[in-house]
Design a protein around this motif. Structure first.
Motif, PDB file in Angstrom:
ATOM      1  N   VAL A  65       0.836  -1.194   0.000  1.00 39.82           N
ATOM      2  CA  VAL A  65       0.000   0.000   0.000  1.00 39.82           C
ATOM      3  C   VAL A  65       0.880   1.258   0.000  1.00 39.82           C
ATOM      4  CG1 VAL A  65      -1.826   1.219   1.256  1.00 39.82           C
ATOM      5  CG2 VAL A  65      -1.722  -1.269   1.349  1.00 39.82           C
ATOM      6  N   VAL A  66       0.470   2.268  -0.787  1.00 38.12           N
ATOM      7  CA  VAL A  66       1.083   3.595  -0.704  1.00 38.12           C
ATOM      8  C   VAL A  66       0.506   4.208   0.566  1.00 38.12           C
ATOM      9  CG1 VAL A  66       1.385   5.841  -1.803  1.00 38.12           C
ATOM     10  CG2 VAL A  66       1.095   3.799  -3.229  1.00 38.12           C
ATOM     11  N   ASN A  67       1.308   4.250   1.639  1.00 43.02           N
ATOM     12  CA  ASN A  67       0.745   4.663   2.928  1.00 43.02           C
ATOM     13  C   ASN A  67       1.717   5.489   3.772  1.00 43.02           C
ATOM     14  OD1 ASN A  67       2.568   2.684   3.636  1.00 43.02           O
ATOM     15  ND2 ASN A  67       1.134   1.456   4.815  1.00 43.02           N
ATOM     16  N   GLN A  68       2.761   6.017   3.164  1.00 40.67           N
ATOM     17  CA  GLN A  68       3.739   6.758   3.944  1.00 40.67           C
ATOM     18  C   GLN A  68       3.813   8.222   3.499  1.00 40.67           C
ATOM     19  OE1 GLN A  68       6.363   5.372   6.454  1.00 40.67           O
ATOM     20  NE2 GLN A  68       4.336   4.456   6.615  1.00 40.67           N
ATOM     21  N   HIS A  69       3.893   9.096   4.496  1.00 36.08           N
ATOM     22  CA  HIS A  69       4.213  10.504   4.270  1.00 36.08           C
ATOM     23  C   HIS A  69       5.671  10.543   3.829  1.00 36.08           C
ATOM     24  CE1 HIS A  69       5.522  14.531   5.425  1.00 36.08           C
ATOM     25  NE2 HIS A  69       4.250  14.894   5.525  1.00 36.08           N
ATOM     26  N   PHE A  70       5.996  11.360   2.836  1.00 38.36           N
ATOM     27  CA  PHE A  70       7.365  11.380   2.317  1.00 38.36           C
ATOM     28  C   PHE A  70       8.396  11.549   3.433  1.00 38.36           C
ATOM     29  CE2 PHE A  70      11.142  13.613   0.937  1.00 38.36           C
ATOM     30  CZ  PHE A  70      11.619  12.731  -0.027  1.00 38.36           C
ATOM     31  N   GLY A  71       8.175  12.506   4.308  1.00 40.93           N
ATOM     32  CA  GLY A  71       9.160  12.807   5.345  1.00 40.93           C
ATOM     33  C   GLY A  71       9.306  11.742   6.413  1.00 40.93           C
ATOM     34  N   ARG A  72       8.324  10.861   6.533  1.00 43.31           N
ATOM     35  CA  ARG A  72       8.390   9.802   7.547  1.00 43.31           C
ATOM     36  C   ARG A  72       8.773   8.448   6.964  1.00 43.31           C
ATOM     37  NH1 ARG A  72       3.459  12.546   9.238  1.00 43.31           N
ATOM     38  NH2 ARG A  72       4.018  13.934  10.943  1.00 43.31           N
ATOM     39  N   ALA A  73       8.837   8.362   5.645  1.00 42.92           N
ATOM     40  CA  ALA A  73       9.131   7.086   4.985  1.00 42.92           C
ATOM     41  C   ALA A  73      10.585   6.691   5.188  1.00 42.92           C
ATOM     42  CB  ALA A  73       8.823   7.186   3.501  1.00 42.92           C
ATOM     43  N   ASP A  74      10.794   5.402   5.406  1.00 44.46           N
ATOM     44  CA  ASP A  74      12.168   4.894   5.477  1.00 44.46           C
ATOM     45  C   ASP A  74      12.462   3.906   4.351  1.00 44.46           C
ATOM     46  OD1 ASP A  74      10.764   2.683   6.356  1.00 44.46           O
ATOM     47  OD2 ASP A  74      11.768   2.565   8.293  1.00 44.46           O
ATOM     48  N   THR A  75      11.422   3.544   3.578  1.00 46.40           N
ATOM     49  CA  THR A  75      11.596   2.621   2.466  1.00 46.40           C
ATOM     50  C   THR A  75      10.807   3.112   1.258  1.00 46.40           C
ATOM     51  OG1 THR A  75      11.779   0.774   4.016  1.00 46.40           O
ATOM     52  CG2 THR A  75      11.367   0.210   1.716  1.00 46.40           C
ATOM     53  N   PHE A  76      11.467   3.066   0.115  1.00 47.90           N
ATOM     54  CA  PHE A  76      10.814   3.367  -1.158  1.00 47.90           C
ATOM     55  C   PHE A  76      10.964   2.153  -2.067  1.00 47.90           C
ATOM     56  CE2 PHE A  76      11.560   7.511   0.594  1.00 47.90           C
ATOM     57  CZ  PHE A  76      10.418   8.213   0.254  1.00 47.90           C
TER      58      PHE A  76
ATOM     59  N   VAL B 297      15.992   4.795   3.268  1.00 50.75           N
ATOM     60  CA  VAL B 297      16.457   6.156   3.528  1.00 50.75           C
ATOM     61  C   VAL B 297      16.233   6.471   5.002  1.00 50.75           C
ATOM     62  CG1 VAL B 297      15.972   6.941   1.167  1.00 50.75           C
ATOM     63  CG2 VAL B 297      14.237   7.210   2.945  1.00 50.75           C
ATOM     64  N   THR B 298      16.818   7.564   5.448  1.00 46.66           N
ATOM     65  CA  THR B 298      16.603   8.046   6.810  1.00 46.66           C
ATOM     66  C   THR B 298      15.421   9.002   6.804  1.00 46.66           C
ATOM     67  OG1 THR B 298      18.958   7.882   7.255  1.00 46.66           O
ATOM     68  CG2 THR B 298      17.656   9.257   8.750  1.00 46.66           C
ATOM     69  N   PRO B 299      14.358   8.738   7.563  1.00 44.19           N
ATOM     70  CA  PRO B 299      13.231   9.674   7.609  1.00 44.19           C
ATOM     71  C   PRO B 299      13.703  11.071   8.004  1.00 44.19           C
ATOM     72  CG  PRO B 299      12.657   7.621   8.708  1.00 44.19           C
ATOM     73  CD  PRO B 299      14.141   7.579   8.432  1.00 44.19           C
ATOM     74  N   VAL B 300      13.143  12.081   7.358  1.00 43.03           N
ATOM     75  CA  VAL B 300      13.594  13.455   7.587  1.00 43.03           C
ATOM     76  C   VAL B 300      12.661  14.258   8.479  1.00 43.03           C
ATOM     77  CG1 VAL B 300      14.869  13.526   5.428  1.00 43.03           C
ATOM     78  CG2 VAL B 300      12.507  14.316   5.475  1.00 43.03           C
ATOM     79  N   CYS B 301      11.481  13.724   8.760  1.00 43.70           N
ATOM     80  CA  CYS B 301      10.506  14.446   9.573  1.00 43.70           C
ATOM     81  C   CYS B 301      10.563  13.923  11.006  1.00 43.70           C
ATOM     82  CB  CYS B 301       9.106  14.255   9.001  1.00 43.70           C
ATOM     83  SG  CYS B 301       7.861  15.235   9.841  1.00 43.70           S
ATOM     84  N   HIS B 302      10.935  14.791  11.906  1.00 46.18           N
ATOM     85  CA  HIS B 302      11.029  14.433  13.328  1.00 46.18           C
ATOM     86  C   HIS B 302      10.166  15.400  14.130  1.00 46.18           C
ATOM     87  CE1 HIS B 302      14.419  12.007  12.035  1.00 46.18           C
ATOM     88  NE2 HIS B 302      14.913  13.082  11.462  1.00 46.18           N
ATOM     89  N   THR B 303       8.998  14.952  14.521  1.00 48.07           N
ATOM     90  CA  THR B 303       8.053  15.765  15.310  1.00 48.07           C
ATOM     91  C   THR B 303       7.866  17.165  14.735  1.00 48.07           C
ATOM     92  OG1 THR B 303       9.763  16.531  16.852  1.00 48.07           O
ATOM     93  CG2 THR B 303       8.584  14.497  17.436  1.00 48.07           C
TER      94      THR B 303
END
Length: 117
Positions: free
Chosen positions: A15-26, A45-51
């Motif tokens: 499922v496409v279910n991840q916010h870009f900034g919180r995704a760790d796998t593409f 990848v390393t998620p870029v969105c932290h709180t």
């Protein structure tokens, strides 16, 4: 026939279910206009969105890891990340749902856009 390379933000590969900034796998797919799909790569990848805070350098690094893709399918993407993706030649699309169905919608969109080109 044109082929498209598509990066998909998914937590489970279904499922496409991840916010870009919180995704760790593409999941990287190749698709053609007849909807022949092939999973060709998985990139972590390393998620870029932290709180609510974003690491701009990591954001650019993550987008560059997807630079061989023409499209990015996510459940959500902020305007800043979308701008970075577009600057790398990647069209971001918010198309949550089953990956195969979301890619089908993307291909239909591409076909319609070509009618007006």
């Amino acid at each position: 026939m044109d082929k498209y390379r598509i990066a998909v933000a998914s937590s489970d590969g279904i499922v496409v279910n991840q916010h870009f900034g919180r995704a760790d796998t593409f999941y990287i797919y190749e698709a053609d206009e007849d909807l022949n799909l092939q999973l060709v790569d998985t990139r972590n990848v390393t998620p870029v969105c932290h709180t609510g805070n974003h690491d701009e350098e990591e954001l650019v690094t993550n987008v560059k890891r997807l630079a061989d893709c023409g499209y990015l399918l996510v459940s959500r993407i902020g305007q800043g990340a979308a701008n970075v993706a577009e600057s790398e030649g990647i069209t971001p699309m918010e198309l949550p749902g089953i990956i195969t169905e979301s890619i089908e919608k993307l291909i239909q969109y591409i076909k319609v856009q070509r009618l007006f080109a």
